[in-house]
Design a protein around this motif. Structure first.
Motif, mmCIF file in Angstrom:
data_model
loop_
_atom_site.group_PDB
_atom_site.id
_atom_site.type_symbol
_atom_site.label_atom_id
_atom_site.label_comp_id
_atom_site.label_asym_id
_atom_site.label_seq_id
_atom_site.Cartn_x
_atom_site.Cartn_y
_atom_site.Cartn_z
ATOM 1 N N ASN A 1 0.829 -1.197 0.000
ATOM 2 C CA ASN A 1 0.000 0.000 0.000
ATOM 3 C C ASN A 1 0.868 1.253 0.000
ATOM 4 O O ASN A 1 1.929 1.304 0.638
ATOM 5 C CB ASN A 1 -0.915 0.038 1.234
ATOM 6 N N LEU A 2 0.375 2.241 -0.711
ATOM 7 C CA LEU A 2 1.000 3.559 -0.729
ATOM 8 C C LEU A 2 0.074 4.531 -0.023
ATOM 9 O O LEU A 2 -1.130 4.535 -0.272
ATOM 10 C CB LEU A 2 1.239 4.021 -2.177
ATOM 11 N N SER A 3 0.639 5.358 0.861
ATOM 12 C CA SER A 3 -0.182 6.342 1.564
ATOM 13 C C SER A 3 0.580 7.654 1.651
ATOM 14 O O SER A 3 1.821 7.686 1.643
ATOM 15 C CB SER A 3 -0.556 5.850 2.967
ATOM 16 N N GLY A 4 -0.146 8.719 1.724
ATOM 17 C CA GLY A 4 0.450 10.041 1.839
ATOM 18 C C GLY A 4 -0.466 10.973 2.599
ATOM 19 O O GLY A 4 -1.682 10.766 2.650
ATOM 20 N N SER A 5 0.127 11.992 3.200
ATOM 21 C CA SER A 5 -0.673 12.968 3.936
ATOM 22 C C SER A 5 -0.010 14.335 3.848
ATOM 23 O O SER A 5 1.208 14.453 3.661
ATOM 24 C CB SER A 5 -0.821 12.550 5.406
ATOM 25 N N TYR A 6 -0.846 15.342 3.957
ATOM 26 C CA TYR A 6 -0.350 16.729 3.973
ATOM 27 C C TYR A 6 -1.277 17.512 4.887
ATOM 28 O O TYR A 6 -2.517 17.400 4.784
ATOM 29 C CB TYR A 6 -0.362 17.332 2.567
ATOM 30 N N GLY A 7 -0.654 18.293 5.810
ATOM 31 C CA GLY A 7 -1.487 19.006 6.765
ATOM 32 C C GLY A 7 -0.941 20.380 7.117
ATOM 33 O O GLY A 7 0.213 20.712 6.872
ATOM 34 N N LEU A 8 -1.824 21.186 7.677
ATOM 35 C CA LEU A 8 -1.509 22.555 8.100
ATOM 36 C C LEU A 8 -2.029 22.732 9.514
ATOM 37 O O LEU A 8 -3.189 22.416 9.798
ATOM 38 C CB LEU A 8 -2.161 23.576 7.159
ATOM 39 N N GLU A 9 -1.172 23.263 10.401
ATOM 40 C CA GLU A 9 -1.573 23.584 11.769
ATOM 41 C C GLU A 9 -1.256 25.047 12.038
ATOM 42 O O GLU A 9 -0.196 25.548 11.635
ATOM 43 C CB GLU A 9 -0.837 22.704 12.782
ATOM 44 N N SER A 10 -2.168 25.726 12.707
ATOM 45 C CA SER A 10 -1.994 27.162 12.964
ATOM 46 C C SER A 10 -2.378 27.480 14.393
ATOM 47 O O SER A 10 -3.378 26.955 14.913
ATOM 48 C CB SER A 10 -2.855 27.974 11.989
ATOM 49 N N ASP A 11 -1.560 28.368 15.050
ATOM 50 C CA ASP A 11 -1.866 28.867 16.383
ATOM 51 C C ASP A 11 -2.663 30.144 16.207
ATOM 52 O O ASP A 11 -2.155 31.153 15.705
ATOM 53 C CB ASP A 11 -0.575 29.125 17.155
ATOM 54 N N LEU A 12 -3.936 30.121 16.599
ATOM 55 C CA LEU A 12 -4.801 31.272 16.376
ATOM 56 C C LEU A 12 -4.458 32.452 17.273
ATOM 57 O O LEU A 12 -4.941 33.565 17.039
ATOM 58 C CB LEU A 12 -6.270 30.861 16.580
ATOM 59 N N ASP A 13 -3.652 32.221 18.310
ATOM 60 C CA ASP A 13 -3.271 33.310 19.205
ATOM 61 C C ASP A 13 -2.023 34.048 18.727
ATOM 62 O O ASP A 13 -1.616 35.042 19.333
ATOM 63 C CB ASP A 13 -3.034 32.757 20.618
ATOM 64 N N SER A 14 -1.404 33.525 17.683
ATOM 65 C CA SER A 14 -0.192 34.167 17.167
ATOM 66 C C SER A 14 -0.090 33.877 15.675
ATOM 67 O O SER A 14 -0.975 33.242 15.089
ATOM 68 C CB SER A 14 1.042 33.643 17.906
ATOM 69 N N ASP A 15 0.984 34.306 15.082
ATOM 70 C CA ASP A 15 1.203 34.047 13.660
ATOM 71 C C ASP A 15 1.898 32.710 13.427
ATOM 72 O O ASP A 15 2.229 32.374 12.275
ATOM 73 C CB ASP A 15 2.060 35.166 13.038
ATOM 74 N N ALA A 16 2.123 31.966 14.463
ATOM 75 C CA ALA A 16 2.839 30.705 14.317
ATOM 76 C C ALA A 16 1.970 29.683 13.582
ATOM 77 O O ALA A 16 0.775 29.545 13.860
ATOM 78 C CB ALA A 16 3.230 30.165 15.687
ATOM 79 N N HIS A 17 2.560 29.000 12.639
ATOM 80 C CA HIS A 17 1.867 27.937 11.925
ATOM 81 C C HIS A 17 2.913 26.981 11.362
ATOM 82 O O HIS A 17 4.099 27.307 11.296
ATOM 83 C CB HIS A 17 0.995 28.489 10.800
ATOM 84 N N SER A 18 2.455 25.821 10.961
ATOM 85 C CA SER A 18 3.383 24.820 10.418
ATOM 86 C C SER A 18 2.680 24.013 9.332
ATOM 87 O O SER A 18 1.466 23.858 9.330
ATOM 88 C CB SER A 18 3.873 23.889 11.536
ATOM 89 N N ARG A 19 3.502 23.519 8.416
ATOM 90 C CA ARG A 19 3.017 22.628 7.367
ATOM 91 C C ARG A 19 3.837 21.350 7.426
ATOM 92 O O ARG A 19 5.035 21.385 7.684
ATOM 93 C CB ARG A 19 3.156 23.263 5.981
ATOM 94 N N SER A 20 3.172 20.220 7.142
ATOM 95 C CA SER A 20 3.898 18.951 7.184
ATOM 96 C C SER A 20 3.250 17.963 6.215
ATOM 97 O O SER A 20 2.071 18.072 5.876
ATOM 98 C CB SER A 20 3.896 18.363 8.603
#
Length: 469
Positions: free
Chosen positions: A279-298
């Motif tokens: 099986n092949l699997s993949g994922s892509y996500g975005l997380e953001s801190d609503l109290d600041s400008d901090a965010h991440s992508r993975s």
């Protein structure tokens, strides 16, 4: 065998073509009744929906070979209080949001999914044959209902004529009693015969009502004037020809063959289930801190192999079960073959018996009519008693009733033979109807279109129209 098939179809087609010729105003012929039964059958509609559902199983099996893409999203709020070693505390609170896409794709499973798709396709073909079997049942029921109304109607006419004749005989017996030619016994015999005839008339009226109700259930409307079949069509020259056609064409045979094929594929599926899958699997996500400008992508991509090691014996049991199911379907095919041979043989002999009875009935009615006329004439001359006349009248009624039933039975026997050969379908009989295409819906869904696609929207429109019917 093909020549026998063409001959049988040609005979039935000619028969229904002649049945469709105009005969009398407002008279309904057998071809029209069969066409109405085909159009109005709720049982056929029900099983067409069953077939469409089987078509969707094929689409779902195909979809399992394609990538599966899904999304997720969420928001979070967390709060609490932090304590320090100095004994102070502070409130904590945070807000966040996330969104992501995941994809999975089966790359290789030793053919298990492909075999499952083949099983789904075979199941579609099996269900189509079951639909043909239902169609034959619907049309044979319509033929039977049509001919039973004919039998009941003509039997009622015979009973009515018999009552009228016996009424005349009773009147004549009373007139002869008045002038001293016969005794009171002769009058009583005539009265008893008339009472029995009236009872038979009442029974015939009840049978006709029942036949009309069955006709309405089988055809979809109340019967009007039903025309007599003018051509019964041809039958195969020998029982062996009929059996050969049946073994090739009867839907029960085709169902049994498909069941064997499906069982063999199920064995292959259970064998493949013991092997690993890739099986092949993949994922892509975005997380953001609503109290600041901090965010991440993975994101991630992974390739995985998995397979069974020990399942408590369940997989081995499924293998054995699949093999036993295969043996069962092979035995069932043998049983169905024997049953088809027997059914065709019985139907073929039934045609011969009914044909002989019909031929004999003609001579029986002729002889009984001559005898009755002679006895009644002799009674007017005083050489025969009233009882002799009444007995001969009953013999004539019995002969006519037997001949009528023989004619009806011959028609039913011929159509029963067509049914046992697998030829009693709207297409083979060339009925004046729009023949249902079992492949139409399958062709629309076989590529497993998504609901948002153009073809998917067209399917939704088709199903909405079906739901409004």
């Amino acid at each position: 065998m093909k020549a026998a098939l063409r001959k049988a179809l040609a005979g039935s087609a000619v028969g229904l073509a002649l049945l469709a010729m105009p005969m009398a105003a407002a008279a309904e012929n057998l071809g029209q009744a069969l066409a109405d039964a085909y159009r109005n059958s709720g049982l056929l509609e029900q099983n067409r929906a069953v077939l469409k559902a089987a078509d969707e199983d094929s689409a779902q099996a195909l979809a399992s070979l394609r990538p599966v893409l899904s999304w997720s999203a969420g928001a979070s709020h967390s709060f609490g209080r932090a304590y320090s070693d100095a004994g102070t505390s502070a409130a904590t609170e945070s807000n966040g949001a996330s969104a992501g896409l995941t994809m999975s794709l089966l790359l290789f499973d030793f053919g298990a999914s492909r075999i499952a798709l083949d099983i789904a396709k075979e199941s579609v073909l099996l269900t189509r044959q079951q639909l043909v079997l239902i169609e034959q049942q619907v049309l044979l029921r319509a033929v039977t209902a049509y001919m039973e109304v004919r039998r009941a109607t003509e039997t009622l006419a015979l009973r009515q004529a018999n009552v009228r004749l016996l009424t005349q005989e009773l009147r004549a017996a009373r007139d002869r009693f008045d002038v001293g030619e016969v005794t009171r016994t002769d009058v009583s015999q005539a009265e008893a015969a008339l009472a029995a005839s009236r009872s038979g008339l009442t029974s015939a009226q009840g049978v006709l009502i029942q036949a009309q109700l069955e006709y309405e259930a089988a055809v979809g409307h109340r019967p009007g004037t039903l025309a007599a079949p003018s051509q019964l069509g041809s039958v195969p020259a020998s029982v062996n020809e009929a059996i050969a056609v049946a073994l090739q064409n009867h839907p029960s045979m085709n169902v049994a063959r498909r069941q064997v094929t499906i069982a063999e594929l199920q064995v292959a599926v259970t064998d493949a289930s013991l092997k690993p899958s890739l099986n092949l699997s993949g994922s892509y996500g975005l997380e953001s801190d609503l109290d600041s400008d901090a965010h991440s992508r993975s994101g991630s991509v992974s390739l995985g192999v998995s397979g069974p090691i020990y399942s408590g014996g369940a997989l081995a049991s499924k293998q054995r079960q699949a093999m036993l199911n295969k043996e069962q379907t092979l035995a069932n095919l043998h049983v169905v073959t024997i049953n088809i041979r027997q059914a065709v043989g019985n139907a073929f002999s039934g045609v011969q018996i009914a044909r002989a009875a019909s031929s004999a009935g003609t001579e029986q009615v002729r002889a009984a009519k001559v005898a009755f006329d002679g006895v009644r004439e002799e009674a007017t001359l005083g050489s025969r008693t009233t009882l002799d006349v009444l007995t001969q009248e009953q013999d004539l009624l019995d002969a006519r009733t037997t001949y009528l039933s023989a004619q009806v039975d011959e028609v039913l026997a011929r159509y029963s033979l067509l049914s046992s050969m697998g030829l009693l379908t709207a297409q083979n009989l060339k009925l004046n109807v729009d023949i249902y295409d079992p492949a139409a819906y399958y062709n629309m869904v076989k590529s497993a279109p998504a609901g948002v696609s153009k073809q998917g929207r067209q399917l939704d429109s088709v199903l909405r129209r079906i739901g409004k019917q």
